[in-house]
Write an enzyme that holds these catalytic residues in place. Structure first.
Site, PDB file in Angstrom:
ATOM      1  CB  THR A  60      -0.925  -0.011   1.228  1.00 13.53           C
ATOM      2  OG1 THR A  60      -1.610  -1.249   1.248  1.00 13.53           O
ATOM      3  CG2 THR A  60      -1.931   1.091   1.155  1.00 13.53           C
TER       4      THR A  60
ATOM      5  CB  THR B 253       0.553  -3.790   6.557  1.00 11.05           C
ATOM      6  OG1 THR B 253      -0.712  -3.859   5.901  1.00 11.05           O
ATOM      7  CG2 THR B 253       1.116  -2.392   6.455  1.00 11.05           C
ATOM      8  CG  ASP B 254      -2.374  -8.229   4.525  1.00  4.73           C
ATOM      9  OD1 ASP B 254      -2.623  -7.168   5.143  1.00  4.73           O
ATOM     10  OD2 ASP B 254      -3.190  -8.801   3.772  1.00  4.73           O
TER      11      ASP B 254
ATOM     12  CE  LYS C 118      -2.612  -5.282   8.686  1.00  4.81           C
ATOM     13  NZ  LYS C 118      -2.817  -5.391   7.243  1.00  4.81           N
TER      14      LYS C 118
END
Lengths: 629, 416
Positions: free
Chosen positions: B89, B165-166, B242
Site C-alpha cells: 500500500t 503490511t499483511d 499485525k
C-alpha cells in the site's frame, strides 16, 4: 434593508446576471452514509477520544492535482479530531467505509422524484479532494444520484442540473494554535446536494428558487431541521464578469442580498479593469523595503522588523486611487488584496491609497514610492511579516492585482454576515475527483420509491379535510412536528386541538421560558389524548405541559395525578359557581345576565383551570338565571 | 471505443458527454462527466458515439521494471539510505480497471510522492518485487536478503524496506535471521493507500528513514504508534504482529512494549531498552531456507485426518491452545510425525506468554512425543524460523528452543 431601492439601482438584465444555486441538506436517517453510527450531533465536552492528523494532496486517476487542494496544502496545518461514543473507526479513517446506507439512497430518490430528475443507472462513489481537514480521509465521498430535473417558481422554471448524495463533513469546533479542531459527530451524516442550472436572473428569483427547493426537501419528512442543517451556496456571474461560487449563505434573505452584492462587485471590478487597461496598468516584482522603515513609528511594521521580519512591497503601475475604490459595501479592491494576503498567513496589507496612516508618515510614503520607483499614477502595497509569510503574501497580492487588470477572477468566496463576500480559494475543478474504490457501484431502483406529498399540498389537505384554518394548516404542515400531528390525529385527537397545541401553545410556552425542548413526543401524545378523552380540561393542558417540561421523568398521567389537574365533577363546579354567584348576589340581582363576564372570570379563577370553560359557562348562566328570575 | 475516448452516450433519460472510463461491471459503461463525477449507464439501452479518440490518458503510470536501480542527487553530508520496494500500500496507486489498489512505484516515485523525505538522507532505490504482501513467498525473502546485503556491502548506512503490511512481520523475521549486517534495516508500510490525502505513508516513510539513519543495527518495523500523526513505534521484526485489520497502529510488539519510537516532528529516535549499536563488521547473508514447513492451528474438533495431511513435511509449527496443547487423541499421530523425521515445534495461539508443556498431562505427553517448545516465539516467527534453522542449523530441534534474533525472549517482562 432597502431591497427595492437597490433592485432599482441595478438593472440585472442589462448586467446579464446569471445565478445558480447549490443547496446542501442533511438527511435525518437512522444511520450515517457509510457506517452504522447514529446521525446525532454531540457536545465537544462529551468527546471520548482525541487525535491529530496531517493531510497531503494527491493526484486524481488522470494524474492531475487540484488547484484548490494545492493552495490549501501550502498552509501546513495539523488537524485535531474529537471522537465520541457515537462515532466509530470509519469516521476516524481507521476502517474502510461500509456499504451505502439504503435509507439515505431511498430519501435521495424521493428527492429526485420531487425535483423531477432522472435517477442514474449506476451510482459511482467519488472522492472529492478536500484537504482543509473537514474530512479525516482528505476527501468527501459523493455520488451523482440524478440529473436533469426542474422546479417551478413564480418567476418561471429553474432547471436542476444534478442531485448528489454525499457525506457531510466534520463540524469545525475551533481554530487551534496548530490548525483546526473538528468533531466527528457530523462527519458521514448523509447529505444531498442539489445544483440548479444557471437559469436564475434576479436576486428575488434566487430566493424563490431556494425557498421552493427547501419546501420540496422538507416534504420528505426525512431531512434534518435547525441551524446548519441546510446550507446554500450561490454561483453568480454577470455578462462581463466570471463565475464566482459563494459558500455558506445562512438564510433565504441572505441569498437575495448576496446575489445583489456579488453583481455589484463584479460590475465594479469590470469598471476597474477597464480603467486599468486604459491606463496601461502593470504589476512589478515585489521587493524588500526594510530600509525605508528602519526608523518607523508604525507599531506593526516596527515590531515586525524588530523580530526579524521583512517589509515587502509591490508597485502596481496605474493603480492609483483604484486600490481604495469600493467594490462592495465597505469593501475595496484593497480588501480583496488583503483577503489573499491573509490566506497566506499575513495579518493584512497597507496600500498607498490609504497612506499616510497607521503610524506610517508622509516622508515614509515618499521614500517608499522612491524605493519601488512608483509615480503619481501608481499604487504600492506593503506586507510586513516573517520572511516566508511576507513573501507568499506579497506574491499573492501581486497575482491578484494582475488579475484585476483582466477583470473578475473565477473563485470561491465566503458569505459574510453583512451580505458581502470574502475570498476563500480558487474554484475547485474536476481534478479533485477520483473514484472511491472502497465502495462498489450501486444500481438504484427508483420504481420502489413513492413521491412524497408536497408540504403545500399537505397544508391544503389539512384545511380541506381536517377543517384547520388556513394559517394553522400551513403552520403545522411545514412544522418539524408534522409527523407527530399526523399520528395523534390518526389516533382520534381533534385536529384543531392537536395543531394549535403543537404549534401555538408550545410556542407561547417557549416564549414564557418553559423548557419545551424537554417535552418528548410521548409527553405530547399522552397529554393531547388525556384532553381529548375529557380526563383533563382544555384549560389544564397548559399547566400539564409546564409540569412535564419541568420534570420530564413524569408521565402525563402521573403529572395529572400529582397536580390534581384532573377535571372536577359537575357537582363541584356547581358548588363553586353557586358560592361566587351568592357572594355577588347584589350585582346579579341588579344586572342580571350582564354580570356574566365579570363572574365568569372569578369562577375560572376559583377553579384554577380544573374545569372546562364551556361547562363553567353553562352552569354560571343557569345559576345567574335562577337568582335573577 | 476505448477508455480515454471522449464520448456522447444517449440513453432513455437523456444523454451524457464525457470521458469513457474503464468499466467496473459488465452491464454498465462508466463516463466521467465534466464536473469530475463518474456515472454508470446501462449498456443495453445506451447509444454511444465517439466524439474524439484518446482525448485523455487514463492509464498513464507505467509499472517499474523489477530489479531496476534508480538514484537521486547526492549530498556528502547526509547518510545514504537504500529504499527497497517490495510493493504494498505504501507504494501503491489505484488500478482503475479493477478498482483495486496495486503497487506500481519505484524508489524515485516514493520520493516524488513523499517530498518530506528530501534532505534527510541520500537515497538509492531498489525494486525487489511489486507485489501485495499476501502474495509474498519465501523465494522473495531470499531475493530481498541478497539485495539488502548488496546494498550494505555497497555502503548503504541504512535500509528501508517498503512492504505490504499483511505479512510484513514474516519478512522482518526472515531478514532478522538471514542477515547479519552492522546497519539498521527498517520495514515500513501503510494502512491507508498512498492515493489518499490521509495516507499514513508520509509519516511512516519519514520516521522509517529517521530510524534507518539512527545508531543501531536492529531489524525493525516502523509504523504508527497510535491514532495520531505524531509518532511511530519501532518494533523488533521478530516480536511484531499485525493485530488489527485496518487501523494505522495495527502493529504491536507482543510480550513487551515497542523497542523504541520516532517523533515525527523532530525526527528524534529513542529506545526504551538495550539495542545493538551500529558497527563496522562486514555484512553477511545466509539466505538458505527449507520451505517444506507447515503451520498447523489446532481448534476444538480438529481431527486426526488434519494431521495426516502434514506427513512428510520437513517441519511443522503447531499453534496449540493455552500453554501449548492439542487434543489427547492427536498425540499418537504427532509422535508418528516426529518419528518420521519431521521437526515439530509448539507455539501458542494465546500469542502472549510462553508455552510450557510440563504443567498438564497433555503437555507432558506432547514432550514425550518429541515436540519441541518454541518458548514465547510468535507462531508466525516460529514458522519462518523453522524454515531457516532446517537449512542453516546443525541441530534444528535445539535451535528452535534457543534465541537467535530476539524472537525468543529469555525473560517474560511485558512491562519493559
Amino acid at each position: 434593508m432597502n431591497a427595492d431601492a437597490d433592485a432599482d439601482a441595478l438593472d440585472y438584465d442589462a448586467l446579464g446576471l446569471v445565478a445558480g444555486l447549490e443547496i446542501h441538506q442533511q438527511l435525518d436517517t437512522a444511520t450515517k452514509l457509510f457506517c452504522a453510527c447514529p446521525t446525532d450531533r454531540r457536545d465537544p465536552e462529551e468527546a471520548t477520544t482525541q487525535f491529530t492528523r496531517y493531510l497531503h494532496p494527491t493526484r486524481s486517476e488522470l494524474g492531475e492535482i487540484d488547484d484548490a487542494a494545492v493552495e490549501e496544502s501550502r498552509v501546513n496545518r495539523e488537524f485535531e479530531y474529537l471522537a465520541y461514543d457515537t462515532t466509530c473507526l470509519v469516521e476516524a479513517d481507521e476502517e474502510p467505509p461500509g456499504r451505502l446506507d439504503e435509507e439515505a439512497l431511498e430519501v435521495g430518490m424521493e428527492i429526485a422524484a420531487l425535483l423531477d430528475a432522472a435517477v442514474v443507472d449506476q451510482l459511482h462513489l467519488m472522492r472529492k479532494i478536500v484537504v482543509d481537514g473537514s474530512n479525516t480521509t482528505g476527501f468527501q465521498r459523493s455520488a451523482l444520484l440524478a440529473r436533469d430535473g426542474e422546479i417551478e417558481t413564480e418567476y418561471g422554471t429553474v432547471g436542476v442540473e444534478d442531485l448528489m448524495l454525499e457525506e457531510e463533513s466534520a463540524a469545525r469546533i475551533e481554530e487551534t494554535e496548530a490548525g483546526v479542531c473538528y468533531g466527528l459527530d457530523r462527519l458521514g451524516v448523509p447529505l444531498v446536494e442539489i445544483g440548479t442550472r444557471p437559469d436564475i436572473s434576479s436576486p428575488a428569483e434566487a430566493r424563490a428558487a431556494a425557498a421552493r427547493i427547501g419546501m420540496l426537501l422538507r416534504s420528505t419528512g426525512t431531512v434534518k431541521r435547525g441551524l446548519g442543517t441546510i446550507r446554500q451556496d450561490v454561483n453568480v456571474s454577470i455578462a462581463e464578469g466570471a463565475r464566482v461560487e459563494v459558500k455558506g449563505v445562512q438564510d433565504l434573505e441572505g441569498i437575495e442580498q448576496i446575489v445583489r452584492n456579488e453583481a455589484l462587485r463584479q460590475d465594479a471590478l469590470v469598471d476597474i479593469a477597464e480603467t486599468l487597461r486604459e491606463r496601461n496598468a502593470g504589476v512589478s516584482d515585489p521587493v524588500d523595503v526594510n530600509d525605508v522603515f528602519a526608523e518607523t513609528d508604525s507599531g506593526v511594521i516596527g515590531r515586525t522588523l524588530a523580530t526579524g521580519g521583512e517589509v515587502l512591497a509591490v508597485r502596481l503601475g496605474g493603480f492609483h486611487g483604484l486600490v481604495g475604490q469600493e467594490v462592495q459595501p465597505d469593501r475595496r479592491l484593497g480588501t480583496e488584496f488583503a483577503d489573499h494576503a491573509k490566506r497566506h498567513g499575513a495579518g493584512g496589507i497597507f496600500h498607498t491609497d490609504e497612506l499616510p496612516a497607521y503610524g506610517v508618515t508622509e516622508a515614509e510614503v515618499v521614500a517608499l514610492c522612491e524605493a519601488v520607483d512608483a509615480g503619481e499614477r501608481d499604487a504600492v502595497v506593503l506586507v510586513a511579516d516573517d520572511p516566508k509569510t511576507a513573501k507568499q503574501a506579497i506574491e499573492a497580492v501581486a497575482t491578484r492585482a494582475e488579475t484585476a487588470i483582466e477583470g473578475v477572477p473565477e473563485e470561491t468566496r465566503g458569505a459574510n454576515d453583512d451580505g458581502t463576500t470574502r475570498y476563500l480559494r480558487p474554484l475547485p475543478g474536476a481534478a479533485r475527483m477520483y473514484p472511491e474504490t472502497d465502495v462498489p457501484p450501486v444500481a438504484p431502483d427508483p420504481s420502489e420509491v413513492a413521491t412524497p406529498e408536497l408540504l403545500t399540498d399537505r397544508a391544503d389537505r389539512y384545511a380541506d379535510e381536517l377543517g384547520l384554518d388556513t394559517g394553522l394548516a400551513e403552520q403545522v404542515a411545514f412544522s418539524p412536528r408534522m409527523p407527530l400531528f399526523e399520528s395523534v390525529v390518526e389516533n382520534g385527537v381533534d385536529p384543531t386541538l392537536a395543531a394549535s397545541t403543537l404549534e401555538s401553545t408550545l410556542t407561547e410556552l417557549r416564549r414564557d421560558d418553559v423548557a419545551v425542548g424537554a417535552l418528548t413526543d410521548t409527553h405530547l401524545v399522552e397529554s393531547l389524548e388525556l384532553v381529548d378523552d375529557g380526563e383533563v380540561p382544555r384549560e389544564g393542558l397548559d399547566d400539564l405541559l409546564r409540569m412535564l417540561a419541568a420534570d420530564p421523568d413524569l408521565t402525563a398521567a402521573a403529572a395529572v395525578e400529582a397536580a390534581n389537574l384532573g377535571g372536577v365533577t359537575g357537582e363541584e363546579v356547581r358548588k363553586e359557581v353557586r358560592t361566587v354567584v351568592e357572594r355577588n348576589e347584589a350585582q346579579v340581582r341588579e344586572e342580571g345576565m350582564d354580570a356574566f363576564s365579570a363572574l365568569m372570570g372569578e369562577c375560572m379563577g376559583v377553579l384554577r383551570g380544573n374545569a372546562d370553560g364551556d361547562t363553567v359557562s353553562q352552569i354560571l348562566r343557569e345559576e345567574i338565571g335562577r337568582l335573577s328570575d | 471505443m476505448n477508455p480515454g475516448d471522449r464520448v456522447r452516450v444517449d440513453h432513455p433519460d437523456g444523454h451524457e458527454e464525457g470521458t469513457l472510463m474503464p468499466s467496473t461491471t459488465a452491464d454498465h459503461l462508466v463516463v466521467k462527466l465534466a464536473g469530475g463525477y463518474n456515472v454508470g449507464v446501462a449498456r443495453a439501452d445506451a447509444d454511444v458515439e465517439v466524439v474524439e479518440r484518446a482525448a485523455r490518458e487514463v492509464d498513464a503510470t507505467e509499472a517499474p521494471e523489477e530489479g531496476a536501480a534508480t538514484s537521486v542527487e547526492f549530498d556528502d553530508d547526509l547518510p545514504t539510505v537504500t529504499l527497497v520496494s517490495t510493493g504494498g500500500t505504501i507504494a501503491s496507486t489505484v488500478d482503475y480497471r479493477t478498482g483495486a489498489v496495486t503497487a506500481r512505484f519505484d524508489a524515485e516515485d516514493v520520493l516524488r510522492a513523499v517530498p518530506e523525505l528530501a534532505g534527510r538522507a541520500n537515497y538509492r532505490g531498489r525494486v525487489v518485487a511489486n507485489i501485495l504482501s499476501e502474495n509474498m513467498k519465501p523465494a522473495v525473502w531470499q531475493t530481498l536478503a541478497e539485495t539488502v546485503y548488496e546494498e550494505v556491502a555497497g555502503g548503504a548506512d541504512g535500509i528501508v524496506v517498503m512492504h505490504g503490511t499483511d505479512t510484513m512481520a514474516h519478512s522482518a523475521t526472515a531478514m532478522s535471521l538471514m542477515l547479519d549486517v552492522p546497519v539498521p534495516i527498517v520495514f515500513t508500510g501503510s494502512q491507508r493507500s498512498a492515493d489518499r490525502p490521509s495516507s499514513d505513508n508520509v509519516m511512516n516513510a519519514v520516521c522509517a528513514v529517521e530510524a534507518a539513519t539512527a545508531d543501531h543495527a536492529e531489524t525493525l518495523v516502523c509504523m504508527h504508534a497510535g491514532l495520531s500523526d505524531d509518532s511511530c513505534a519501532l518494533h523488533r521484526g521478530t516480536r511484531v504482529r499485525k493485530n488489527h485489520t485496518s487501523r494505522r497502529d495495527a502493529f504491536e510488539t507482543v510480550g513487551a512494549r515497542p523497542l523504541g519510537s520516532v517523533n515525527y516532528e523532530t525526527g528524534a529516535v529513542t529506545f526504551r531498552r538495550d539495542h545493538t549499536p551500529r558497527g563496522d563488521d562486514d555484512p553477511a547473508v545466509h539466505p538458505a531456507l527449507e520451505t517444506d514447513v507447515a503451520l498447523f492451528k489446532f481448534a476444538p474438533g480438529t481431527g486426526v485426518e488434519a494431521l495426516n495431511r502434514l506427513a512428510g513435511h520437513a517441519g511443522v509449527v503447531i499453534e496449540g491452545t493455552g500453554l501449548g496443547h492439542v487434543s489427547t487423541e492427536l498425540i499418537p499421530r504427532v509422535e508418528e510425525l516426529v518419528e518420521s523425521g519431521t521437526v515439530v515445534a509448539m507455539t501458542s495461539q494465546c500469542l502472549e506468554g510462553r508455552v510450557c508443556d510440563r504443567v498438564y498431562d497433555t503437555g507432558r505427553d506432547l514432550l514425550d512425543a518429541g515436540v519441541v517448545e518454541a518458548g514465547d516465539t510468535l507462531p508466525s516467527a516460529a514458522y519462518v524460523k523453522l524454515m531457516w534453522v532446517l537449512a542453516n542449523a546443525d541441530d534444528p530441534r535445539t535451535a528452535m528452543q534457543r534465541d537467535l534474533a530476539n524472537e525468543l525472549q529469555a525473560r517474560s517482562v511485558p512491562w519493559t
